[in-house]
Design a protein around this motif. Sequence first.
Motif, short mmCIF file in Angstrom:
data_model
loop_
_atom_site.label_atom_id
_atom_site.label_comp_id
_atom_site.label_asym_id
_atom_site.label_seq_id
_atom_site.Cartn_x
_atom_site.Cartn_y
_atom_site.Cartn_z
N ARG A 152 0.84 -1.21 0.00
CA ARG A 152 0.00 0.00 0.00
C ARG A 152 0.87 1.25 0.00
O ARG A 152 2.04 1.21 0.40
N THR A 153 0.28 2.37 -0.43
CA THR A 153 0.97 3.65 -0.33
C THR A 153 -0.07 4.74 -0.23
O THR A 153 -1.27 4.49 -0.38
N TRP A 154 0.40 5.97 0.04
CA TRP A 154 -0.55 7.09 0.11
C TRP A 154 -0.31 8.06 -1.04
O TRP A 154 0.80 8.21 -1.52
N PHE A 155 -1.38 8.71 -1.46
CA PHE A 155 -1.31 9.73 -2.50
C PHE A 155 -2.22 10.89 -2.17
O PHE A 155 -3.23 10.71 -1.49
N ARG A 156 -1.85 12.05 -2.68
CA ARG A 156 -2.82 13.14 -2.75
C ARG A 156 -3.43 13.03 -4.14
O ARG A 156 -2.70 12.95 -5.13
N VAL A 157 -4.74 12.98 -4.22
CA VAL A 157 -5.41 12.82 -5.52
C VAL A 157 -5.08 14.04 -6.39
O VAL A 157 -5.32 15.18 -5.97
N PRO A 158 -4.50 13.83 -7.56
CA PRO A 158 -4.14 14.98 -8.39
C PRO A 158 -5.34 15.54 -9.16
O PRO A 158 -6.23 14.80 -9.56
N ALA A 159 -5.34 16.85 -9.34
CA ALA A 159 -6.29 17.45 -10.29
C ALA A 159 -5.84 17.03 -11.68
O ALA A 159 -4.66 16.75 -11.91
N SER A 160 -6.76 16.99 -12.62
CA SER A 160 -6.42 16.55 -13.98
C SER A 160 -6.44 17.71 -14.96
O SER A 160 -7.27 18.61 -14.86
#
Lengths: 419, 164
Positions: A152-160
Amino acid sequence: MRMTITEKILAAHAGLDRVVPGELIEVSVDFSLANDITAPIAIEQFRQAGAEKLYDVARVALVPDHFVPNKDIESAAQCQLLREFAAEHELPHFFEVGRMGIEHALLPEQGLVLPGDVVVGADSHTCTYGGLGAFATGVGSTDLAAVMITGRTWFRVPASIKFIFQGDLRPWVTGKDLILYTIGQIGVDGARYRAMEFTGPVIAQLSMDQRLTMANMAIEAGAKNGIIAPDECTRAFVEERAQRPYQFYQSDADAEYEQVITYNVSEIEPQVALPPSPANSQPVSSLDEIPIDQVVIGSCTNGRIEDLRLAAQLLKSRKVAPRVRCLIIPATQAIYRQAMDEGLFTIFLKAEAAISTPTCGPCLGGYMGILAAGERAVATTNRNFVGRMGHPESEVYLASPAVAAASAVLGRIASPEEL
Amino acid sequence: MKLSGKAWKFGADIDTDAIIPARYLNTSDPQELAQHCMEDADPEFAHKVSPGDVIVADRNFGCGSSREHAPIAIKAAGVSCVIAASFARIFYRNAFNMGLPILESEEAAADVVTGEQLEIDLATGIIINKSRNLSYKAQPVPPFMQELVAGGGLIPYVMKRLRD
């Protein structure tokens, strides 16, 4: 729903119905990878953390490709570390010389990374797999170590940012030219922390090799990922190689984008990115006479079979200019063999080009084609930073295999139209 | 956590090849990497830098490759903190994972020049330019990330938490 393809893949892997840009999420990882430069640190961190097992040995690939075949004793020791770790943990996806390839050409070819996946790799060009409709992004070795342990890992959801490519491609214009043009328009941090979604009728007609080239260079605009929605072309590519089930995701018609940018490709010529930035792209015809010393055709960006065919088409019955070294590096063993079977090697050898076993070598100034002070190369690679291919006073000009091959013949940066 | 040192100013888009050229990536030994830190941006940097010094750069610092050798080289060279107008995303993550504190401050990036003495408070995000009695504001580093930096990076931090 109102989600982009990137948001849908991330939501599915976070176990959520919906995610929005800026949200911090933890996701499951379908596949991860490291190479001979990044894996040694990941392995050290893995051991330092006291981990004994990988979360799933079938989902972690170790691909020695940067300084292999071993360029010196230190590189040999780094590869040895990978080899021993792979043996200790019985990793099925460790790729030894003779079976390896440049990681981002190899893993799609082997059906190990698939549409709808979340892929993280300790290599910035991991974003290549967005060409298959996966969410794929580069991380450092420590983040990778955590993935190897937990899956598992963490992300900040990117704007597209949505890019729409319309119009008709001019002769000799490839996916490489489109991505160089795009980076030239938005800059090397124009998509920093963003998802770049490539869409439109032109993209729909691009082959998988060219889609992978475009997604590969999303990082050069600072993006977290580049992505192309999967379609029949994707299906044709993956169905014969997929080693596990996969899923196609599409952006909703009313998905929200931070920006929508439309390009009319009818106005785009073959591009050359001048040193020292991939954003310095210019139409090839606008350049003055720029003599060159070396041409490199290969890398995770442009070392696939279609790239080699394009180069062969221009090198056929011609010769590399007397003062130029032309290096051709098929990206994987399978591509190497296919190029040989198709007779491309005969064309290259008659043209007096040199053919190398797969390696990242020259692209990052590792070995196999280092530049001296004052030397200049045209390369189908992805970065032209100061010192990227050798001496800090050498220069790299980025271009497509067509421009690279034409330049090799004419001994200066040249358009294929000039041949 | 307070840091202080002399500023070394760099421009925009300092890439990881400039921070640590790939020709030195046949090792991950921090001391060896430190000897070549910033070499292709300033060949003398590794010899000039003193413990505690601060790199100040314009936007998009650390763009390019994912090599963790970049923050490792900077930290092992003795640099206590990197301040930039903005950071490339992989470098940002890697820096904290390696225990190298970094701060985003457009103000400081635009104003600081090489040689000025800086004092940085990570908890408040206040950067004081002692040479000119000025101060700049950056986003503070949250407590858990300060602890991560103090512990030497993500893995030691996670291990400590597991032990506690």
